[in-house]
Design an enzyme around this catalytic site. Sequence first.
Site, PDB file in Angstrom:
ATOM      1  N   SER A 139       0.828  -1.205   0.000  1.00  0.00           N
ATOM      2  CA  SER A 139       0.000   0.000   0.000  1.00  0.00           C
ATOM      3  C   SER A 139       0.860   1.251   0.000  1.00  0.00           C
ATOM      4  O   SER A 139       1.985   1.250   0.482  1.00  0.00           O
ATOM      5  CB  SER A 139      -0.912   0.011   1.230  1.00  0.00           C
TER       6      SER A 139
HETATM    7  N1  SAH Z   1      -0.720  -4.694   4.192  1.00  0.00           N
HETATM    8  C1  SAH Z   1       0.004  -4.696   2.936  1.00  0.00           C
HETATM    9  C2  SAH Z   1      -0.920  -4.547   1.774  1.00  0.00           C
HETATM   10  C3  SAH Z   1      -1.133  -5.848   1.115  1.00  0.00           C
HETATM   11  S1  SAH Z   1      -2.251  -5.791  -0.261  1.00  0.00           S
HETATM   12  C4  SAH Z   1       1.068  -3.611   2.980  1.00  0.00           C
HETATM   13  O1  SAH Z   1       1.660  -3.420   4.017  1.00  0.00           O
HETATM   14  O2  SAH Z   1       1.369  -3.000   1.997  1.00  0.00           O
HETATM   15  C5  SAH Z   1      -3.636  -6.628   0.431  1.00  0.00           C
HETATM   16  C6  SAH Z   1      -3.450  -8.061   0.781  1.00  0.00           C
HETATM   17  O3  SAH Z   1      -4.698  -8.555   1.230  1.00  0.00           O
HETATM   18  C7  SAH Z   1      -3.047  -8.990  -0.363  1.00  0.00           C
HETATM   19  O4  SAH Z   1      -1.827  -9.600  -0.051  1.00  0.00           O
HETATM   20  C8  SAH Z   1      -4.179 -10.002  -0.427  1.00  0.00           C
HETATM   21  O5  SAH Z   1      -3.747 -11.326  -0.734  1.00  0.00           O
HETATM   22  C9  SAH Z   1      -4.725  -9.921   0.970  1.00  0.00           C
HETATM   23  N2  SAH Z   1      -6.083 -10.424   1.139  1.00  0.00           N
HETATM   24  C10 SAH Z   1      -7.172 -10.271   0.343  1.00  0.00           C
HETATM   25  N3  SAH Z   1      -8.234 -10.910   0.872  1.00  0.00           N
HETATM   26  C11 SAH Z   1      -7.804 -11.479   2.045  1.00  0.00           C
HETATM   27  C12 SAH Z   1      -8.430 -12.284   3.041  1.00  0.00           C
HETATM   28  N4  SAH Z   1      -9.714 -12.667   2.977  1.00  0.00           N
HETATM   29  N5  SAH Z   1      -7.685 -12.673   4.096  1.00  0.00           N
HETATM   30  C13 SAH Z   1      -6.389 -12.339   4.209  1.00  0.00           C
HETATM   31  N6  SAH Z   1      -5.737 -11.598   3.295  1.00  0.00           N
HETATM   32  C14 SAH Z   1      -6.440 -11.160   2.211  1.00  0.00           C
END
Ligand code: SAH
Length: 292
Positions: A139
């Site tokens: 993000s």
């Molecule tokens: N927190 C991260 C952003 C990751 S993007 C950062 O620090 O930048 C969002 C993430 O959410 C992805 O890796 C995706 O696989 C995950 N995601 C989507 N649906 C999910 C679910 N039901 N449970 C756990 N993770 C999920």
Amino acid sequence: MTEKSKNFPLKLASVVEKTSPGSQRRSGVSPVATPQTATRNAATSHANKPASQSNPVNATQQRASAQPAPSSTPERGSPLVSDSIRKAMVARVARQGVSDAKVLAALEAIPRHLFVEPAMASQAYIDASLPIGHHQTISQPYIVARMIEVMRDNARGGVLNNVLEIGTGCGYQAAVLSLVAKEVYSIERIKPLHELAKTNLRPLRIANIRLHYGDGMLGLPQVAPFDGIILAAAGLEVPQALLEQMAIGGRLVAPVGEHKQVLQLIERTGQYDWRSSTLEECHFVPLRPGTV
Ligand code: SAH
């Protein structure tokens, strides 16, 4: 369903440099920044007030009690990843409207470039989301800071015991959260990303992060209630299980929507009462059920 990381607890104080950064990671990630609409929204969100707010979040409130984050960490020698570039990133996030000193200090303390592919290290401090593989992104710094600031703006002056993140991805936001909460639980549904987060976080030796592999839409009932919950992926609505796992007085921040998404704040005001407010537009990857 879940699996606790065997590599924690670890201490942030003993951060060490990665000798071969990313060598254990996936390859084939395109080194291109992904524009994120929230970047633009951030610039305007404080001029244009949110469309609907049942209880405006006082995001401009300064917190005199904010603790400085641990001092800077050893890093690669490149000027592209220097402290000063990270400081500039934090200054930009502050100009975009994030004013919580503790959040800004946490952003300054966590070396974001260690969470992206080495080929993208030069872009690690621009205000954009970046690809981390598996069609997911790290993000953008503004939105990470903004969500944590909103979560901290609680009736307890920002004190957070248990917090839960849905969507660990590369582990960056979990690392930032570890500096503002006592215990951080983070769930990822894509196994290789769960492993990537472990690899990225290991050298930071952070003692208070617990990584789980599983479907975050189910939350972590065995650890609930949570003072704060952050979703890093957008669903059409906030899963009921997560609402039920909030502590009374707890705050959940989540992107909601499909093509057009908004950041939503939900506060639990009583055993059977939740209050929802809409903050600003944003753009996140989708929240999906199940594990892969
Ligand atoms: N927190 C991260 C952003 C990751 S993007 C950062 O620090 O930048 C969002 C993430 O959410 C992805 O890796 C995706 O696989 C995950 N995601 C989507 N649906 C999910 C679910 N039901 N449970 C756990 N993770 C999920």
